[in-house]
Design a protein around this motif. Sequence first.
Motif, PDB file in Angstrom:
ATOM      1  N   MET A   1       0.798  -1.045   0.053  1.00  0.00           N
ATOM      2  CA  MET A   1       0.166  -0.002  -0.082  1.00  0.00           C
ATOM      3  C   MET A   1       1.015   1.164  -0.133  1.00  0.00           C
ATOM      4  O   MET A   1       1.742   1.260   0.445  1.00  0.00           O
ATOM      5  N   ARG A   2       0.446   2.476  -0.444  1.00  0.00           N
ATOM      6  CA  ARG A   2       1.098   3.601  -0.311  1.00  0.00           C
ATOM      7  C   ARG A   2       0.579   4.494   0.722  1.00  0.00           C
ATOM      8  O   ARG A   2      -0.658   4.779   0.786  1.00  0.00           O
ATOM      9  N   LEU A   3       1.573   4.755   1.668  1.00  0.00           N
ATOM     10  CA  LEU A   3       1.137   5.321   2.769  1.00  0.00           C
ATOM     11  C   LEU A   3       1.191   6.899   2.790  1.00  0.00           C
ATOM     12  O   LEU A   3       2.360   7.493   2.090  1.00  0.00           O
ATOM     13  N   VAL A   4       0.165   7.746   2.812  1.00  0.00           N
ATOM     14  CA  VAL A   4       0.072   9.042   2.650  1.00  0.00           C
ATOM     15  C   VAL A   4       0.535  10.095   4.002  1.00  0.00           C
ATOM     16  O   VAL A   4       1.341  10.902   3.705  1.00  0.00           O
ATOM     17  N   LEU A 201      -5.495   2.468  14.349  1.00  0.00           N
ATOM     18  CA  LEU A 201      -5.105   1.447  15.060  1.00  0.00           C
ATOM     19  C   LEU A 201      -5.428   1.732  16.423  1.00  0.00           C
ATOM     20  O   LEU A 201      -5.049   2.660  17.266  1.00  0.00           O
ATOM     21  N   TYR A 202      -5.929   0.779  17.102  1.00  0.00           N
ATOM     22  CA  TYR A 202      -6.410   0.858  18.573  1.00  0.00           C
ATOM     23  C   TYR A 202      -5.845  -0.278  19.307  1.00  0.00           C
ATOM     24  O   TYR A 202      -5.818  -0.281  20.551  1.00  0.00           O
ATOM     25  N   ASP A 203      -5.588  -1.244  18.651  1.00  0.00           N
ATOM     26  CA  ASP A 203      -4.941  -2.561  19.327  1.00  0.00           C
ATOM     27  C   ASP A 203      -3.511  -2.961  18.454  1.00  0.00           C
ATOM     28  O   ASP A 203      -3.789  -3.062  17.145  1.00  0.00           O
ATOM     29  N   GLY A 204      -2.825  -3.527  19.086  1.00  0.00           N
ATOM     30  CA  GLY A 204      -1.770  -3.953  18.392  1.00  0.00           C
ATOM     31  C   GLY A 204      -0.651  -3.379  17.527  1.00  0.00           C
ATOM     32  O   GLY A 204      -0.549  -2.163  17.506  1.00  0.00           O
ATOM     33  N   SER A 205      -0.202  -4.002  16.505  1.00  0.00           N
ATOM     34  CA  SER A 205       0.598  -3.190  15.556  1.00  0.00           C
ATOM     35  C   SER A 205       0.782  -3.680  14.151  1.00  0.00           C
ATOM     36  O   SER A 205       0.286  -4.886  14.002  1.00  0.00           O
ATOM     37  N   LEU A 206       1.113  -2.856  13.090  1.00  0.00           N
ATOM     38  CA  LEU A 206       1.046  -3.315  11.653  1.00  0.00           C
ATOM     39  C   LEU A 206       2.496  -3.033  11.373  1.00  0.00           C
ATOM     40  O   LEU A 206       3.195  -1.987  11.459  1.00  0.00           O
ATOM     41  N   LEU A 207       3.118  -3.997  10.450  1.00  0.00           N
ATOM     42  CA  LEU A 207       4.251  -3.807   9.870  1.00  0.00           C
ATOM     43  C   LEU A 207       4.092  -3.274   8.459  1.00  0.00           C
ATOM     44  O   LEU A 207       3.396  -3.992   7.819  1.00  0.00           O
ATOM     45  N   LEU A 208       4.590  -2.178   8.376  1.00  0.00           N
ATOM     46  CA  LEU A 208       4.439  -1.552   6.846  1.00  0.00           C
ATOM     47  C   LEU A 208       5.332  -1.958   5.972  1.00  0.00           C
ATOM     48  O   LEU A 208       6.406  -2.529   6.032  1.00  0.00           O
ATOM     49  N   ASP A 209       4.947  -1.767   4.584  1.00  0.00           N
ATOM     50  CA  ASP A 209       5.726  -2.067   3.365  1.00  0.00           C
ATOM     51  C   ASP A 209       7.281  -1.654   3.509  1.00  0.00           C
ATOM     52  O   ASP A 209       8.343  -2.323   3.119  1.00  0.00           O
ATOM     53  N   ASN A 210       7.497  -0.259   4.253  1.00  0.00           N
ATOM     54  CA  ASN A 210       9.017   0.398   4.086  1.00  0.00           C
ATOM     55  C   ASN A 210       9.411  -0.317   5.276  1.00  0.00           C
ATOM     56  O   ASN A 210      10.634   0.092   5.483  1.00  0.00           O
ATOM     57  N   GLY A 211       9.072  -1.284   6.136  1.00  0.00           N
ATOM     58  CA  GLY A 211       9.665  -1.743   7.490  1.00  0.00           C
ATOM     59  C   GLY A 211       9.329  -1.048   8.518  1.00  0.00           C
ATOM     60  O   GLY A 211       9.709  -1.522   9.750  1.00  0.00           O
ATOM     61  N   GLN A 212       8.470   0.150   8.516  1.00  0.00           N
ATOM     62  CA  GLN A 212       8.271   0.994   9.698  1.00  0.00           C
ATOM     63  C   GLN A 212       7.114   0.074  10.388  1.00  0.00           C
ATOM     64  O   GLN A 212       6.141  -0.673   9.471  1.00  0.00           O
ATOM     65  N   VAL A 213       6.984   0.225  11.791  1.00  0.00           N
ATOM     66  CA  VAL A 213       6.122  -0.433  12.411  1.00  0.00           C
ATOM     67  C   VAL A 213       5.079   0.909  13.054  1.00  0.00           C
ATOM     68  O   VAL A 213       5.546   1.661  13.582  1.00  0.00           O
ATOM     69  N   ALA A 214       3.459   0.764  12.768  1.00  0.00           N
ATOM     70  CA  ALA A 214       2.666   1.472  13.135  1.00  0.00           C
ATOM     71  C   ALA A 214       2.091   0.842  14.538  1.00  0.00           C
ATOM     72  O   ALA A 214       1.924  -0.378  14.380  1.00  0.00           O
ATOM     73  N   HIS A 215       1.668   1.952  15.332  1.00  0.00           N
ATOM     74  CA  HIS A 215       1.292   1.364  16.680  1.00  0.00           C
ATOM     75  C   HIS A 215      -0.050   1.836  17.080  1.00  0.00           C
ATOM     76  O   HIS A 215      -0.532   2.722  16.458  1.00  0.00           O
ATOM     77  N   ALA A 216      -0.836   1.320  18.065  1.00  0.00           N
ATOM     78  CA  ALA A 216      -2.066   1.678  18.431  1.00  0.00           C
ATOM     79  C   ALA A 216      -2.131   3.256  18.803  1.00  0.00           C
ATOM     80  O   ALA A 216      -0.796   3.669  19.327  1.00  0.00           O
ATOM     81  N   GLY A 217      -3.017   4.119  18.388  1.00  0.00           N
ATOM     82  CA  GLY A 217      -2.716   5.143  18.629  1.00  0.00           C
ATOM     83  C   GLY A 217      -2.460   6.015  17.451  1.00  0.00           C
ATOM     84  O   GLY A 217      -2.363   7.385  17.474  1.00  0.00           O
ATOM     85  N   GLN A 218      -2.489   5.539  16.384  1.00  0.00           N
ATOM     86  CA  GLN A 218      -1.549   6.111  15.069  1.00  0.00           C
ATOM     87  C   GLN A 218      -2.912   5.989  14.111  1.00  0.00           C
ATOM     88  O   GLN A 218      -3.486   4.851  13.827  1.00  0.00           O
ATOM     89  N   MET A 219      -3.166   6.926  13.267  1.00  0.00           N
ATOM     90  CA  MET A 219      -3.998   6.738  11.946  1.00  0.00           C
ATOM     91  C   MET A 219      -3.129   6.969  10.675  1.00  0.00           C
ATOM     92  O   MET A 219      -2.313   7.823  10.624  1.00  0.00           O
ATOM     93  N   LEU A 220      -3.489   5.912   9.905  1.00  0.00           N
ATOM     94  CA  LEU A 220      -2.669   5.785   8.636  1.00  0.00           C
ATOM     95  C   LEU A 220      -3.540   6.249   7.683  1.00  0.00           C
ATOM     96  O   LEU A 220      -4.610   5.548   7.448  1.00  0.00           O
ATOM     97  N   VAL A 221      -3.217   7.366   6.857  1.00  0.00           N
ATOM     98  CA  VAL A 221      -3.857   7.909   5.874  1.00  0.00           C
ATOM     99  C   VAL A 221      -3.146   7.206   4.726  1.00  0.00           C
ATOM    100  O   VAL A 221      -2.228   7.350   4.493  1.00  0.00           O
ATOM    101  N   VAL A 222      -3.921   6.404   3.654  1.00  0.00           N
ATOM    102  CA  VAL A 222      -3.525   5.584   2.813  1.00  0.00           C
ATOM    103  C   VAL A 222      -3.944   5.931   1.279  1.00  0.00           C
ATOM    104  O   VAL A 222      -5.115   6.598   1.341  1.00  0.00           O
ATOM    105  N   ASP A 223      -3.409   5.556   0.283  1.00  0.00           N
ATOM    106  CA  ASP A 223      -3.674   5.791  -1.004  1.00  0.00           C
ATOM    107  C   ASP A 223      -4.894   4.640  -1.438  1.00  0.00           C
ATOM    108  O   ASP A 223      -4.731   3.750  -1.631  1.00  0.00           O
ATOM    109  N   PRO A 224      -6.189   5.224  -1.711  1.00  0.00           N
ATOM    110  CA  PRO A 224      -7.175   4.178  -1.858  1.00  0.00           C
ATOM    111  C   PRO A 224      -6.909   3.476  -3.278  1.00  0.00           C
ATOM    112  O   PRO A 224      -7.586   2.531  -3.645  1.00  0.00           O
TER     113      PRO A 224
END
Length: 281
Positions: A1-4, A201-224
Amino acid sequence: MRLVNIINAQPTQDGDGVNIQRVADFQRLTLDPYLMLDEIRSDDEQDYVGGFPPHPHRGMETFTYIRKGGFEHRDQLGHVKAIRAGKVQWMSTGRGVVHSEMPLADATDGLHGFQIWINMPAKDKMRPPRYRDSGDVSHAIIAGEGSLLYLLAGDWQFAGQSAVGPLTDLAANSALADLMLGVNAEAKLTLPQYSFVALYLYDGSLLLDNGQVAHAGQMLVVDPQTVIKLHSQAQGAGMLVLAGNRIGEKIVQMGPFVMNTQAEIVQAIQDYQNGKFGDIV
C-alpha cells in the motif's frame, strides 16, 4: 500500500472532563470528509463518568461505535437510546440538534468507544436532522484467513465477499468497519471507489511495506487507488477503517458547529442562544 500520512492521536479532554485520544484536522482538511476521531478507553470510571451533558451541533454528522461499556443518548427530537458494546449510532445534525451522551450506570467493566465527526456538504448542512442506530439489528461479519471485518456502515467487499453494514446514507458516501487481525496475519483491502481511506489502530501493531511499524493510537492515511496490504505482528491488530469521498469545501468550525462561512457560524450561535434548536425533555 502507499502510505500518505501517519497522524498520532493526542490526549485531551472533552465534555465533563472525559479523557480521550483525538485525531482531528479542521484546518487543512487532510481527513476530508472526516473531521475528527475521538477514542475513549479506560477501566477507571473517573476518566469518563462525567460524560457529555446536553450540547448542540449543526452542519456535521456524529458516528458513535462502542466496543465495551455503553452510553445513553438523548436528544431534543425525543430519541432516548442505550448504545451498548458492538453497536453504532449515527446522527446527521443538519440545521440543529441538542443531545447528551452519558455513560450507562450498569456498564461497570470500563468503556471503550469512538465518536467520529463527518463533514456534510454545504447543500445539506441546513436540512432536518436525522437519527439512526443499529439497535437490535445484527452486524454483518466477513471472515478472512486470520482476519475479521465487522461492518459498521456502508458497503464492503473483503476476502472475496460482499456485505452491507447496518447504517447507510452517511454523508460523502462514508463507510466504516472494524478490522481485526490475528497474530502475524495478513489481509488486503481494495477500496478504489473512495477518494479517502484511513486506518486508525486501537490495538496491536502493523508492519508497513517500508519496514516501519505502526502502533495503536496512530491513524494511517493511505492511497485508496492502491491495494492496501496489512501485516500484523505478534500482538495481532485491531483498527477502524474509515472510507469516503472527499467533499472539497472550505469549512469554518467553532466548537460543535461546522459550517462553510463565519457568518453561518454566527447565525448558528444566535439560533442556539435564541432556543431555535429546542431542548431535551
